[in-house]
Design a protein around this motif. Structure first.
Motif, short mmCIF file in Angstrom:
data_model
loop_
_atom_site.label_atom_id
_atom_site.label_comp_id
_atom_site.label_asym_id
_atom_site.label_seq_id
_atom_site.Cartn_x
_atom_site.Cartn_y
_atom_site.Cartn_z
N THR A 127 -3.26 8.39 3.02
CA THR A 127 -2.74 7.39 3.95
C THR A 127 -3.07 5.98 3.43
O THR A 127 -3.97 5.79 2.62
N ASP A 128 -2.33 5.02 3.94
CA ASP A 128 -2.58 3.63 3.54
C ASP A 128 -1.72 2.71 4.38
O ASP A 128 -0.72 3.13 4.97
N GLU A 129 -2.13 1.44 4.42
CA GLU A 129 -1.30 0.39 5.01
C GLU A 129 -0.67 -0.43 3.89
O GLU A 129 -1.21 -0.53 2.79
N CYS A 130 0.45 -1.03 4.19
CA CYS A 130 1.16 -1.83 3.19
C CYS A 130 1.89 -2.97 3.89
O CYS A 130 2.50 -2.78 4.93
N TRP A 170 2.00 1.53 8.27
CA TRP A 170 1.08 2.62 7.94
C TRP A 170 1.91 3.85 7.63
O TRP A 170 2.91 4.13 8.30
N CYS A 172 1.81 8.05 5.53
CA CYS A 172 1.01 9.13 4.96
C CYS A 172 1.91 10.04 4.13
O CYS A 172 3.11 10.17 4.39
N ASP A 219 -8.42 8.05 3.74
CA ASP A 219 -8.10 6.65 3.98
C ASP A 219 -9.12 5.81 3.23
O ASP A 219 -10.11 6.34 2.72
N ASP A 220 -8.88 4.51 3.15
CA ASP A 220 -9.80 3.67 2.38
C ASP A 220 -10.94 3.18 3.27
O ASP A 220 -11.09 3.66 4.41
N TRP A 244 -14.18 7.79 -0.11
CA TRP A 244 -13.37 6.84 -0.88
C TRP A 244 -14.20 5.59 -1.15
O TRP A 244 -14.61 4.91 -0.21
N ASP A 250 -6.49 1.77 -7.82
CA ASP A 250 -5.36 2.31 -7.05
C ASP A 250 -5.08 3.76 -7.45
O ASP A 250 -4.07 4.07 -8.08
N ASN A 252 -4.77 6.09 -5.16
CA ASN A 252 -4.01 6.68 -4.08
C ASN A 252 -2.54 6.79 -4.49
O ASN A 252 -1.87 5.78 -4.74
N GLU A 255 0.57 4.56 -3.36
CA GLU A 255 0.94 3.25 -3.91
C GLU A 255 2.30 3.33 -4.60
O GLU A 255 3.06 2.37 -4.59
#
Length: 279
Positions: A127-130, A170, A172, A219-220, A244, A250, A252, A255
Motif C-alpha cells: 500500500t502507499d499514498e501518492c 491511497w 493497494c 505500509d511505510d 518497513w 523505493d 515498494n 511505485e
C-alpha cells in the motif's frame, strides 16, 4: 625557373641544402609547447582537493591554487586540468538524507528479506499514498521542430501552472492485481487512516485472498501509520505487518503503478479538480 627531375623548384632544393648544412637533417624542428601552468606535484594536490571537495566550483578551485599552492590560474585552466585527469562536471544526484541509524536499519532489513522466496511476497498486500496533479505530470514531453523554429511557440510548449489542482490518493496491490482506490482528505489523521483500512484495505484483501487469512500487510513509516490507534486496530484485526525501514529506498512495487497511473491520467489532460477525480 622550371621544375627539375625530382619535381621541386630550384629554390626549394637550395633551401633544403641549407637546412641540411645547418642542422644535419631535412626534418622540421619540433614545435615548442606552452609550459604547463603547474608542476606535477601541484597538479596532484589540486586533483586531490577537487576529489575531496567535489562540490567546489572551478573558480573556487582556482582560488585554492592561488591561496594554498601559490599558483595563480584561471577557472578555465582549472577546468582544463580537471578534464585532462578524467574529471568532469555532472549534476549531483538527489537522494533522501540518511543518518547512520537509518542506514543500519535499511541494511539489516535488506539482509533479512533478500532471500525470501516468491511465495512469501505473493502473500503481501503493498500500500502507499501518492500525490497526483493536473498539468504537472512526472513525464517529459518531446516535440518535433526545426532548429530555426521559435521554441516558445505555443505548439511546442508543455503548459504548467504554479498551483495545479492535486489529489492525494491511497491504493493497494498484490500479486493478484490492483485493489480499491481511495481519494484522501487533505489533512488525514489516524481516524481517517483507519477508515481507509476498513473500507478499502479489508475489501481488497477479501478479493485478493478470499479463502485464507494468511496474508501480510505493508505500509511505510508515516506518522499516521504508526499512531497508537492504528496499532491497536491492527492488533484487534490480527493483521500481520511487514516491517518497513524509515526513508527506505523505493522497493515498494506500487511505485511502478503510480508512474503508469500518472502517465495515463496525463493523457486525459484534466484541467481542474473535477476532471482530475474523474480521470
Amino acid at each position: 625557373k622550371s621544375v627539375g627531375v625530382l619535381g621541386f623548384s630550384p629554390s626549394t632544393i637550395s633551401r633544403l641544402f641549407k637546412k641540411v648544412k645547418q642542422t644535419g637533417s631535412m626534418r622540421n624542428k619540433a614545435k615548442g609547447h606552452r609550459p604547463r601552468s603547474m608542476s606535477a606535484k601541484e597538479e596532484r594536490l589540486f586533483i586531490r582537493e577537487a576529489q575531496k571537495n567535489p562540490e567546489k566550483s572551478s573558480r573556487e578551485l582556482s582560488d585554492f591554487c592561488s591561496s594554498v599552492l601559490g599558483n595563480q590560474i584561471s577557472a578555465r585552466t582549472a577546468r582544463r586540468i580537471l578534464h585532462r585527469n578524467g574529471i568532469f562536471s555532472y549534476k549531483a544526484r538527489k537522494k533522501p538524507f540518511l543518518t547512520n541509524l537509518m542506514m543500519k536499519k535499511r541494511l539489516s532489513w535488506s539482509k533479512e528479506y533478500k532471500d525470501m522466496p516468491p511465495q512469501f511476497w505473493e502473500k503481501v498486500i503493498f500500500t502507499d499514498e501518492c500525490k497526483i496533479e493536473a498539468f504537472n505530470f512526472n513525464r517529459s514531453q518531446r516535440v518535433w521542430r526545426r532548429s530555426l523554429d521559435y521554441p516558445f511557440s505555443s505548439k511546442f510548449l508543455r503548459p504548467s501552472v504554479k498551483f495545479p489542482a492535486s489529489l492525494m490518493i491511497w491504493g493497494c496491490i498484490s500479486v493478484q492485481g490492483t485493489g480499491r482506490l481511495h481519494i484522501c482528505s487533505k489533512n488525514m489523521n489516524a481516524n481517517d487512516y483507519i477508515e481507509v483500512l476498513e473500507t478499502k484495505l479489508l475489501p481488497s484483501k477479501k478479493a485478493f485472498f478470499p479463502d485464507t487469512n494468511d496474508w501480510i500487510f505493508q505500509d511505510d513509516s508515516a506518522p499516521i501509520h504508526r499512531a497508537k490507534k492504528v496499532k491497536e486496530w491492527h492488533s484487534q484485526n490480527n493483521i500481520e505487518q511487514l516491517p518497513w525501514p524509515g526513508n527506505s529506498p523505493d522497493l515498494n512495487p506500487i511505485e511502478n503503478i503510480w508512474k503508469l497511473l500518472k502517465v495515463r491520467v496525463g493523457k486525459k489532460n484534466p484541467m481542474n479538480l473535477k476532471d482530475l477525480k474523474q480521470a
